[in-house]
Design an enzyme around this catalytic site. Structure first.
Site, PDB file in Angstrom:
ATOM      1  CD  GLU A 192       5.696  81.869  28.872  1.00 26.39           C
ATOM      2  OE1 GLU A 192       5.937  80.884  28.304  1.00 26.39           O
ATOM      3  OE2 GLU A 192       4.860  82.779  28.693  1.00 26.39           O
ATOM      4  CG  HIS A 268      10.005  78.842  26.567  1.00 26.95           C
ATOM      5  ND1 HIS A 268       9.089  77.897  26.577  1.00 26.95           N
ATOM      6  CD2 HIS A 268       9.317  79.909  27.260  1.00 26.95           C
ATOM      7  CE1 HIS A 268       7.831  78.237  26.922  1.00 26.95           C
ATOM      8  NE2 HIS A 268       7.904  79.561  27.295  1.00 26.95           N
ATOM      9  CB  CYS A 391       9.344  71.236  27.290  1.00 26.00           C
ATOM     10  SG  CYS A 391      10.214  72.317  26.113  1.00 26.00           S
TER      11      CYS A 391
HETATM   12  O1  SUG Z   1       4.359  77.353  25.713  1.00 27.64           O
HETATM   13  N1  SUG Z   1       2.953  74.663  23.464  1.00 27.64           N
HETATM   14  C1  SUG Z   1       4.117  75.140  24.601  1.00 27.64           C
HETATM   15  C2  SUG Z   1       5.221  74.408  24.491  1.00 27.64           C
HETATM   16  C3  SUG Z   1       6.105  74.576  25.920  1.00 27.64           C
HETATM   17  C4  SUG Z   1       7.549  74.041  25.957  1.00 27.64           C
HETATM   18  N2  SUG Z   1       8.101  74.397  27.002  1.00 27.64           N
HETATM   19  C5  SUG Z   1       9.560  74.701  27.075  1.00 27.64           C
HETATM   20  N3  SUG Z   1      10.286  75.135  25.977  1.00 27.64           N
HETATM   21  N4  SUG Z   1       9.896  74.708  28.318  1.00 27.64           N
HETATM   22  C6  SUG Z   1       4.299  76.616  24.573  1.00 27.64           C
HETATM   23  O2  SUG Z   1       4.411  77.204  23.284  1.00 27.64           O
HETATM   24  C7  SUG Z   1       1.123  74.314  22.373  1.00 27.64           C
HETATM   25  C8  SUG Z   1      -0.204  74.261  22.645  1.00 27.64           C
HETATM   26  C9  SUG Z   1      -1.218  74.243  21.411  1.00 27.64           C
HETATM   27  O3  SUG Z   1      -0.794  74.647  20.044  1.00 27.64           O
HETATM   28  O4  SUG Z   1      -2.402  73.850  21.490  1.00 27.64           O
HETATM   29  C10 SUG Z   1       1.910  74.949  23.381  1.00 27.64           C
HETATM   30  O5  SUG Z   1       1.246  75.707  24.298  1.00 27.64           O
END
Ligand code: SUG
Length: 471
Positions: A192, A268, A391
């Protein structure tokens, strides 16, 4: 080690950036026109809580641009990464839907709306998950290495890997950069990106220690992991990246994320920890064997960084519970160095309004450490999907000359800012409800927006879109 004087194992393949001018450039993801709340990310509490809310793609993109402006106003070099075309018709066609774009979308909406939601996700905005970066000062060939993340732990995010690789390869096309392909799309290599990597060093320009944080290790029995939510990053993936990036053994640490943190919603590492130069800010429950690992890090840091001091700012569970850390995203702050050498936090505005998070920040700011200031941008549209300020950005240590000599227009300056704001207002819907994902017009609008952006940024034909919208 002096990067200007490579040792035998360091074949100098590309130009060595000058030590003085390496700084950190934040590449923020531009939010895409299909930003929505489909609740796709299991283990991400905000995504689940806000499932089926109406979203505002326009407001989300403008909030992101405003955050970029606030960092640029502080003298921090800022750049952008473009969104990806959604819904992903290549993916939908590979799932057996045939016909023109509108036909494919209508059929997918009727037969499998969750599949269409996955194909429509704007999740590429969280560029901390776009790739893992190792700066030239850490690598044996003194080139900047980049591995785009395969994001194989979720269907909607795995679609990002190929377009992200295409975009990063076209931006970082010079011989001083090495953009690798993503790791194999296999569970054992689930990766990731930079959200699970921290770098500590005396300064961005000097060699550092890259700490890779994984949630699961194939070799450990399944009972050892989180019980409520899945771990996303594997040790195998992190090890493979460290090898590819030609990192020396003393520059790498592999830490395991505390399963308790994953079960509390820290999907994460960057939900419970952030590092910048000689500062590591983390929750007390962020890592397994935390006390021992921090001791090893301190010792390694002192050897590697010529005796300079590492400031570990650990926030205790009494001060801020893991649940509140996940609710406020305090650790998803950006920690940024000003030219003066002082650091500031870019924390989500949610932290300003939460008394324990605010108190923790005040304690940091008044303590004996380099962090002296805090900004609280409003990125609520992104936060509601589990994405805070950190993020939204990919950190790329490079020289200002390297940034300016890129062939594409990614540097965020007042001119680009005003063009992008105008572009967003012309192309993005102010409101998107979940049922709108079935509207083929949304795809056509997105296609037209990205075609214009492709020209505006000087990206080649086919990097964001190709052909015509209706095919
Ligand atoms: O991978 N949300 C992302 C958020 C990512 C955040 N990034 C970091 N922490 N670096 C995830 O969970 C939500 C999409 C939805 O629910 O439609 C989403 O993918």
């Amino acid at each position: 080690m002096n990067p200007h004087n490579p040792t035998n194992d360091q074949q100098q393949l590309g130009p060595v950036p000058s030590n003085e001018t390496i700084c950190e450039v934040n590449f923020d993801g531009l939010v895409g026109p299909t930003h929505n709340y489909a609740g796709l990310a299991f283990g991400n509490l905000a995504s689940d809580r806000n499932r089926n809310l109406d979203s505002s793609p326009r407001q989300a993109a403008l909030q992101g641009l405003e955050k970029m402006r606030r960092l640029a106003d502080q003298g921090i070099p800022q750049a952008i990464l473009p969104p990806q075309l959604r819904p992903d018709l290549i993916f939908l066609r590979s799932c057996g839907f045939v016909g023109s774009a509108p036909e494919v979308i209508r059929k997918a909406a009727e037969i499998d709306p969750r599949l269409l939601a996955a194909a429509s996700s704007a999740a590429s905005m969280w560029t901390a998950n776009a790739a893992t970066i190792s700066p030239a000062v850490d690598t044996a060939d003194q080139r900047l290495h980049c591995t785009p993340a395969n994001l194989s732990s979720s269907m909607h995010r795995s679609l990002e890997a190929i377009p992200t690789t295409r975009v990063l390869s076209s931006i970082f096309s010079g011989s001083e950069f090495e953009v690798h392909p993503p790791l194999p799309q296999a569970a054992s290599f689930s990766d990731e990106g930079a959200a699970n990597q921290m770098r500590v060093s005396a300064s961005h320009a000097e060699p550092g220690i890259e700490i890779f944080v994984h949630g699961k290790d194939d070799a450990v029995s399944p009972g050892d992991g989180p019980s409520r939510f899945p771990a996303r990053q594997t040790l195998r993936a992190s090890q493979a990246i460290a090898r590819r990036h030609l990192l020396r053994g003393d520059s790498v640490l592999h830490w395991r994320q505390n399963p308790v943190a994953i079960d509390a919603g820290a999907f994460h590492n960057d939900v419970v920890a952030v590092a910048n130069e000689n500062v590591l800010l983390c929750h007390q429950d962020a890592f397994c064997d935390q006390g021992k690992q921090l001791e090893i890090l301190r010792e390694r840091f002192s050897q590697k960084c010529n005796g300079s001091e590492l400031f570990v700012l650990e926030i205790g569970r009494e001060e801020l519970s893991l649940d509140d850390a996940v609710r406020t995203y305090l650790f998803n702050s950006q920690l940024v160095t000003r030219r003066s050498g002082e650091m500031f936090l870019v924390a989500p505005s949610e932290c300003e309004q939460h008394s324990a998070a605010r108190k923790a920040i005040d304690r940091i700011l008044s303590g004996d450490n380099p962090v002296k200031d805090a900004l609280f941008p409003d990125v609520r549209q992104s936060m509601q999907n589990g994405g805070g300020p950190a993020c939204l950005r990919l950190r790329v240590p490079m020289t200002a000359q390297q940034l300016d000599s890129l062939d594409v227009r990614v540097r965020f300056d007042p001119e680009l800012e005003s063009e992008l704001k105008d572009w967003v207002v012309r192309h993005y819907r102010p409101v998107l409800c979940p049922a709108d994902l079935a509207d083929p017009e949304l795809y056509l609008e997105s296609w037209r927006a990205l075609a214009e952006l492709q020209c505006l940024m000087g990206l080649g034909d086919g990097v964001l879109v190709e052909g015509d919208a209706g095919n």
